[in-house]
Design a protein around this motif. Structure first.
Motif, PDB file in Angstrom:
ATOM      1  N   SER A   7       5.384  12.011   5.543  1.00  0.00           N
ATOM      2  CA  SER A   7       6.752  12.447   5.812  1.00  0.00           C
ATOM      3  C   SER A   7       7.735  11.556   5.060  1.00  0.00           C
ATOM      4  O   SER A   7       7.373  10.521   4.497  1.00  0.00           O
ATOM      5  N   ASP A   8       8.996  11.941   5.097  1.00  0.00           N
ATOM      6  CA  ASP A   8      10.051  11.143   4.475  1.00  0.00           C
ATOM      7  C   ASP A   8      10.245   9.811   5.194  1.00  0.00           C
ATOM      8  O   ASP A   8      10.889   8.907   4.665  1.00  0.00           O
ATOM      9  N   ASP A   9       9.695   9.704   6.411  1.00  0.00           N
ATOM     10  CA  ASP A   9       9.800   8.475   7.192  1.00  0.00           C
ATOM     11  C   ASP A   9       8.770   7.434   6.772  1.00  0.00           C
ATOM     12  O   ASP A   9       8.768   6.324   7.279  1.00  0.00           O
ATOM     13  N   GLU A  10       7.869   7.813   5.869  1.00  0.00           N
ATOM     14  CA  GLU A  10       6.753   6.944   5.513  1.00  0.00           C
ATOM     15  C   GLU A  10       6.795   6.505   4.054  1.00  0.00           C
ATOM     16  O   GLU A  10       7.416   7.144   3.215  1.00  0.00           O
ATOM     17  N   ILE A  11       6.087   5.418   3.793  1.00  0.00           N
ATOM     18  CA  ILE A  11       5.883   4.913   2.448  1.00  0.00           C
ATOM     19  C   ILE A  11       4.375   4.729   2.274  1.00  0.00           C
ATOM     20  O   ILE A  11       3.703   4.298   3.206  1.00  0.00           O
ATOM     21  N   THR A  12       3.855   5.086   1.121  1.00  0.00           N
ATOM     22  CA  THR A  12       2.420   4.951   0.890  1.00  0.00           C
ATOM     23  C   THR A  12       2.077   3.500   0.554  1.00  0.00           C
ATOM     24  O   THR A  12       2.947   2.740   0.098  1.00  0.00           O
ATOM     25  N   PRO A  13       0.822   3.116   0.739  1.00  0.00           N
ATOM     26  CA  PRO A  13       0.422   1.771   0.324  1.00  0.00           C
ATOM     27  C   PRO A  13       0.710   1.522  -1.160  1.00  0.00           C
ATOM     28  O   PRO A  13       1.141   0.423  -1.532  1.00  0.00           O
ATOM     29  N   GLU A  14       0.514   2.522  -1.986  1.00  0.00           N
ATOM     30  CA  GLU A  14       0.769   2.385  -3.421  1.00  0.00           C
ATOM     31  C   GLU A  14       2.247   2.111  -3.704  1.00  0.00           C
ATOM     32  O   GLU A  14       2.583   1.256  -4.527  1.00  0.00           O
ATOM     33  N   GLU A  15       3.123   2.845  -3.009  1.00  0.00           N
ATOM     34  CA  GLU A  15       4.566   2.643  -3.196  1.00  0.00           C
ATOM     35  C   GLU A  15       4.988   1.253  -2.724  1.00  0.00           C
ATOM     36  O   GLU A  15       5.770   0.571  -3.396  1.00  0.00           O
ATOM     37  N   LEU A  16       4.459   0.827  -1.576  1.00  0.00           N
ATOM     38  CA  LEU A  16       4.795  -0.493  -1.055  1.00  0.00           C
ATOM     39  C   LEU A  16       4.287  -1.583  -1.994  1.00  0.00           C
ATOM     40  O   LEU A  16       5.007  -2.529  -2.315  1.00  0.00           O
ATOM     41  N   ASN A  17       3.061  -1.449  -2.461  1.00  0.00           N
ATOM     42  CA  ASN A  17       2.501  -2.434  -3.375  1.00  0.00           C
ATOM     43  C   ASN A  17       3.341  -2.524  -4.657  1.00  0.00           C
ATOM     44  O   ASN A  17       3.598  -3.619  -5.159  1.00  0.00           O
ATOM     45  N   ALA A  18       3.771  -1.392  -5.170  1.00  0.00           N
ATOM     46  CA  ALA A  18       4.605  -1.381  -6.380  1.00  0.00           C
ATOM     47  C   ALA A  18       5.914  -2.126  -6.142  1.00  0.00           C
ATOM     48  O   ALA A  18       6.354  -2.908  -6.992  1.00  0.00           O
ATOM     49  N   LEU A  19       6.541  -1.909  -4.986  1.00  0.00           N
ATOM     50  CA  LEU A  19       7.784  -2.626  -4.662  1.00  0.00           C
ATOM     51  C   LEU A  19       7.546  -4.131  -4.613  1.00  0.00           C
ATOM     52  O   LEU A  19       8.342  -4.917  -5.136  1.00  0.00           O
ATOM     53  N   LEU A  20       6.439  -4.527  -3.997  1.00  0.00           N
ATOM     54  CA  LEU A  20       6.127  -5.948  -3.886  1.00  0.00           C
ATOM     55  C   LEU A  20       5.852  -6.559  -5.254  1.00  0.00           C
ATOM     56  O   LEU A  20       6.310  -7.658  -5.560  1.00  0.00           O
ATOM     57  N   GLU A  21       5.110  -5.843  -6.077  1.00  0.00           N
ATOM     58  CA  GLU A  21       4.804  -6.348  -7.423  1.00  0.00           C
ATOM     59  C   GLU A  21       6.054  -6.454  -8.290  1.00  0.00           C
ATOM     60  O   GLU A  21       6.128  -7.311  -9.165  1.00  0.00           O
ATOM     61  N   GLU A  22       7.026  -5.578  -8.047  1.00  0.00           N
ATOM     62  CA  GLU A  22       8.282  -5.608  -8.799  1.00  0.00           C
ATOM     63  C   GLU A  22       9.242  -6.672  -8.265  1.00  0.00           C
ATOM     64  O   GLU A  22      10.333  -6.861  -8.802  1.00  0.00           O
ATOM     65  N   GLY A  23       8.842  -7.340  -7.182  1.00  0.00           N
ATOM     66  CA  GLY A  23       9.689  -8.378  -6.606  1.00  0.00           C
ATOM     67  C   GLY A  23      10.852  -7.845  -5.795  1.00  0.00           C
ATOM     68  O   GLY A  23      11.824  -8.561  -5.553  1.00  0.00           O
ATOM     69  N   GLU A  24      10.761  -6.583  -5.385  1.00  0.00           N
ATOM     70  CA  GLU A  24      11.828  -5.991  -4.568  1.00  0.00           C
ATOM     71  C   GLU A  24      11.892  -6.688  -3.209  1.00  0.00           C
ATOM     72  O   GLU A  24      10.887  -7.174  -2.698  1.00  0.00           O
ATOM     73  N   ASP A  25      13.070  -6.695  -2.625  1.00  0.00           N
ATOM     74  CA  ASP A  25      13.272  -7.298  -1.313  1.00  0.00           C
ATOM     75  C   ASP A  25      12.838  -6.301  -0.244  1.00  0.00           C
ATOM     76  O   ASP A  25      13.525  -5.307  -0.007  1.00  0.00           O
ATOM     77  N   VAL A  26      11.684  -6.561   0.358  1.00  0.00           N
ATOM     78  CA  VAL A  26      11.141  -5.693   1.399  1.00  0.00           C
ATOM     79  C   VAL A  26      10.740  -6.576   2.572  1.00  0.00           C
ATOM     80  O   VAL A  26       9.989  -7.535   2.401  1.00  0.00           O
ATOM     81  N   ARG A  27      11.233  -6.256   3.740  1.00  0.00           N
ATOM     82  CA  ARG A  27      10.835  -6.990   4.945  1.00  0.00           C
ATOM     83  C   ARG A  27       9.755  -6.166   5.634  1.00  0.00           C
ATOM     84  O   ARG A  27      10.019  -5.067   6.122  1.00  0.00           O
ATOM     85  N   ILE A  28       8.537  -6.687   5.632  1.00  0.00           N
ATOM     86  CA  ILE A  28       7.399  -5.980   6.216  1.00  0.00           C
ATOM     87  C   ILE A  28       7.183  -6.514   7.621  1.00  0.00           C
ATOM     88  O   ILE A  28       6.923  -7.700   7.818  1.00  0.00           O
ATOM     89  N   VAL A  29       7.288  -5.625   8.607  1.00  0.00           N
ATOM     90  CA  VAL A  29       7.203  -5.988  10.015  1.00  0.00           C
ATOM     91  C   VAL A  29       5.926  -5.400  10.599  1.00  0.00           C
ATOM     92  O   VAL A  29       5.788  -4.185  10.750  1.00  0.00           O
ATOM     93  N   ASP A  30       4.970  -6.279  10.902  1.00  0.00           N
ATOM     94  CA  ASP A  30       3.684  -5.891  11.475  1.00  0.00           C
ATOM     95  C   ASP A  30       3.814  -5.962  12.990  1.00  0.00           C
ATOM     96  O   ASP A  30       4.081  -7.033  13.541  1.00  0.00           O
ATOM     97  N   ILE A  31       3.628  -4.839  13.672  1.00  0.00           N
ATOM     98  CA  ILE A  31       3.904  -4.764  15.111  1.00  0.00           C
ATOM     99  C   ILE A  31       2.674  -5.007  15.986  1.00  0.00           C
ATOM    100  O   ILE A  31       2.742  -4.847  17.201  1.00  0.00           O
ATOM    101  N   ARG A  32       1.564  -5.415  15.392  1.00  0.00           N
ATOM    102  CA  ARG A  32       0.357  -5.693  16.184  1.00  0.00           C
ATOM    103  C   ARG A  32       0.506  -7.004  16.947  1.00  0.00           C
ATOM    104  O   ARG A  32       1.443  -7.768  16.733  1.00  0.00           O
ATOM    105  N   SER A  33      -0.458  -7.301  17.808  1.00  0.00           N
ATOM    106  CA  SER A  33      -0.435  -8.565  18.542  1.00  0.00           C
ATOM    107  C   SER A  33      -0.624  -9.732  17.585  1.00  0.00           C
ATOM    108  O   SER A  33      -1.117  -9.561  16.459  1.00  0.00           O
ATOM    109  N   ALA A  34      -0.265 -10.926  18.030  1.00  0.00           N
ATOM    110  CA  ALA A  34      -0.393 -12.122  17.190  1.00  0.00           C
ATOM    111  C   ALA A  34      -1.850 -12.346  16.781  1.00  0.00           C
ATOM    112  O   ALA A  34      -2.117 -12.706  15.636  1.00  0.00           O
TER     113      ALA A  34
END
Length: 125
Positions: A7-34
């Motif tokens: 959906s438009d609410d989602e980003i694929t792993p490939e898209e996220l990885n590309a943003l990270l490799e490009e040095g884009e400012d992305v705050r990744i929030v993992d909601i699992r337990s510690a």
């Protein structure tokens, strides 16, 4: 929406990885337990367990881009909606499609030092 379609609410792993490799400012929030987070997470992500998210959402509101992560990509959609609903949020908030399961098929997970040494993350020393 059929399987494999995001959906438009989602980003694929490939898209996220590309943003990270490009040095884009992305705050990744993992909601699992510690404990789950310590066993493996997306490099550069931070742990904000789902139960604490409503108390932490104000801290995320000013971010330009936030990606929520959970094991399979379902709970992170709920987390994304919580962040989006906060009145101060004006950046892009998306959920990682397929969650950590999808990420780990193609990309490495980062393990915490506590996880690697077997130390208890809650120990004071």
């Amino acid at each position: 929406m059929s399987d494999g379609e995001i959906s438009d609410d989602e980003i694929t792993p490939e898209e996220l990885n590309a943003l990270l490799e490009e040095g884009e400012d992305v705050r990744i929030v993992d909601i699992r337990s510690a404990g789950e987070f310590d066993r493996g997470s997306i490099p550069g992500s931070e742990n904000v367990p789902f139960q604490t998210l409503p108390r932490e959402v104000e801290e995320l509101a000013g971010e330009e881009r936030v990606v929520t992560v959970c094991p399979k990509g379902q709970a992170s959609l709920q987390a994304m909606r919580i962040i989006e609903s906060y009145e101060g949020t004006d950046g892009e908030v998306r959920s990682l499609a397929g969650g950590l399961d999808a990420w780990s098929r193609d990309y490495e997970l980062e393990k915490s030092e506590e996880s690697e040494t077997g130390a208890d993350a809650d120990a004071p020393f």
